[in-house]
Motif scaffolding. Structure first.
Motif, PDB file in Angstrom:
ATOM      1  N   HIS A   1      37.457  35.062  37.086  1.00 26.85           N
ATOM      2  CA  HIS A   1      38.051  34.979  38.424  1.00 26.85           C
ATOM      3  C   HIS A   1      37.740  36.188  39.302  1.00 26.85           C
ATOM      4  N   TYR A   2      36.765  36.981  38.908  1.00 17.56           N
ATOM      5  CA  TYR A   2      36.436  38.212  39.628  1.00 17.56           C
ATOM      6  C   TYR A   2      36.190  37.965  41.112  1.00 17.56           C
ATOM      7  N   VAL A   3      35.338  37.012  41.446  1.00 17.15           N
ATOM      8  CA  VAL A   3      34.984  36.752  42.847  1.00 17.15           C
ATOM      9  C   VAL A   3      36.219  36.320  43.631  1.00 17.15           C
ATOM     10  N   GLU A   4      37.032  35.441  43.052  1.00 16.51           N
ATOM     11  CA  GLU A   4      38.244  34.974  43.734  1.00 16.51           C
ATOM     12  C   GLU A   4      39.209  36.131  44.009  1.00 16.51           C
ATOM     13  N   ILE A   5      39.365  37.002  43.041  1.00 23.51           N
ATOM     14  CA  ILE A   5      40.284  38.138  43.200  1.00 23.51           C
ATOM     15  C   ILE A   5      39.767  39.081  44.282  1.00 23.51           C
ATOM     16  N   GLN A   6      38.466  39.365  44.259  1.00 27.50           N
ATOM     17  CA  GLN A   6      37.881  40.243  45.274  1.00 27.50           C
ATOM     18  C   GLN A   6      38.049  39.633  46.668  1.00 27.50           C
ATOM     19  N   GLN A   7      37.812  38.335  46.807  1.00 28.77           N
ATOM     20  CA  GLN A   7      37.971  37.671  48.107  1.00 28.77           C
ATOM     21  C   GLN A   7      39.414  37.727  48.573  1.00 28.77           C
ATOM     22  N   ALA A   8      40.355  37.513  47.661  1.00 28.51           N
ATOM     23  CA  ALA A   8      41.781  37.577  48.021  1.00 28.51           C
ATOM     24  C   ALA A   8      42.166  38.984  48.465  1.00 28.51           C
ATOM     25  N   ARG A   9      41.663  39.991  47.778  1.00 30.26           N
ATOM     26  CA  ARG A   9      41.963  41.378  48.149  1.00 30.26           C
ATOM     27  C   ARG A   9      41.378  41.732  49.511  1.00 30.26           C
ATOM     28  N   GLU A  10      40.149  41.283  49.749  1.00 28.81           N
ATOM     29  CA  GLU A  10      39.517  41.548  51.046  1.00 28.81           C
ATOM     30  C   GLU A  10      40.269  40.844  52.172  1.00 28.81           C
ATOM     31  N   ALA A  11      40.668  39.592  51.940  1.00 30.53           N
ATOM     32  CA  ALA A  11      41.425  38.848  52.955  1.00 30.53           C
ATOM     33  C   ALA A  11      42.766  39.515  53.225  1.00 30.53           C
TER      34      ALA A  11
ATOM     35  N   ALA B   1      43.506  42.723  52.769  1.00 25.40           N
ATOM     36  CA  ALA B   1      43.260  43.991  53.476  1.00 25.40           C
ATOM     37  C   ALA B   1      42.927  43.738  54.932  1.00 25.40           C
ATOM     38  N   ALA B   2      42.123  42.709  55.217  1.00 27.75           N
ATOM     39  CA  ALA B   2      41.781  42.381  56.608  1.00 27.75           C
ATOM     40  C   ALA B   2      43.021  41.959  57.383  1.00 27.75           C
ATOM     41  N   GLY B   3      43.888  41.196  56.756  1.00 26.70           N
ATOM     42  CA  GLY B   3      45.123  40.769  57.412  1.00 26.70           C
ATOM     43  C   GLY B   3      46.067  41.919  57.662  1.00 26.70           C
ATOM     44  N   ARG B   4      46.091  42.877  56.772  1.00 22.11           N
ATOM     45  CA  ARG B   4      46.971  44.044  56.924  1.00 22.11           C
ATOM     46  C   ARG B   4      46.496  44.945  58.050  1.00 22.11           C
ATOM     47  N   ARG B   5      45.167  45.007  58.252  1.00 22.48           N
ATOM     48  CA  ARG B   5      44.639  45.859  59.325  1.00 22.48           C
ATOM     49  C   ARG B   5      45.101  45.342  60.686  1.00 22.48           C
ATOM     50  N   GLY B   6      45.185  44.024  60.837  1.00 25.71           N
ATOM     51  CA  GLY B   6      45.566  43.457  62.122  1.00 25.71           C
ATOM     52  C   GLY B   6      47.053  43.219  62.266  1.00 25.71           C
TER      53      GLY B   6
END
Length: 143
Positions: free
Chosen positions: A122-132, A134-139
């Motif tokens: 699930h590495y890719v899924e976890i990385q995508q969730a973390r990036e999403a 982090a992006a949501g937290r920035r805004g």
């Protein structure tokens, strides 16, 4: 950690239905073991001993990397107390101490190998969730 296959007994137990109520003693043991193994040093020591076999204290410290002598001592003592590691003292000067995984320690490593495989799967899924996230937290406005 290597991808050792689970024992037949563990596979069979996973196929069974869960009992309606957990044994409080077993539940307490599970919480205790997870608390100990969840710390990074225990897992790294399990992995080092699994990969290298028997190691002297200083070799074990180098294999684990960036662990203080005090923390290594505390962790291997706790692992020895729980029956995961066998400590052998050789009566020579200077003292020579070896550490080896017991069969119990090997089986714990194999059990946690499932977490490694899950993370790898699930590495890719976890990385995508973390990036999403982090992006949501920035805004997002501050809490």
């Amino acid at each position: 950690m290597s991808r050792d296959l689970e024992g037949a007994e563990v596979k069979a137990r996973r196929q069974q239905e869960l009992p309606p109520k957990a044994d409080p003693a077993i539940e307490a043991l599970v919480h205790d073991i997870i608390g100990k193994v969840a710390d990074r040093w225990t897992m790294l020591i399990l992995e080092a001993l699994h990969e290298h076999g028997t190691l002297r204290f200083t070799q074990l410290g180098k294999a684990v990397g960036r662990i203080s002598q005090k923390m290594l001592t505390q962790t291997v003592r706790q692992m020895e107390q729980d029956g995961l590691v066998r400590r052998t003292v050789h009566p020579v000067i200077p003292p020579h101490v070896d550490y080896t995984l017991t069969p119990l320690g090997e089986s714990l490593g194999a059990a946690f190998c499932g977490v490694w495989i899950w993370a790898e799967t699930h590495y890719v899924e976890i990385q995508q969730a973390r990036e999403a996230f982090a992006a949501g937290r920035r805004g997002a406005p501050p809490r």
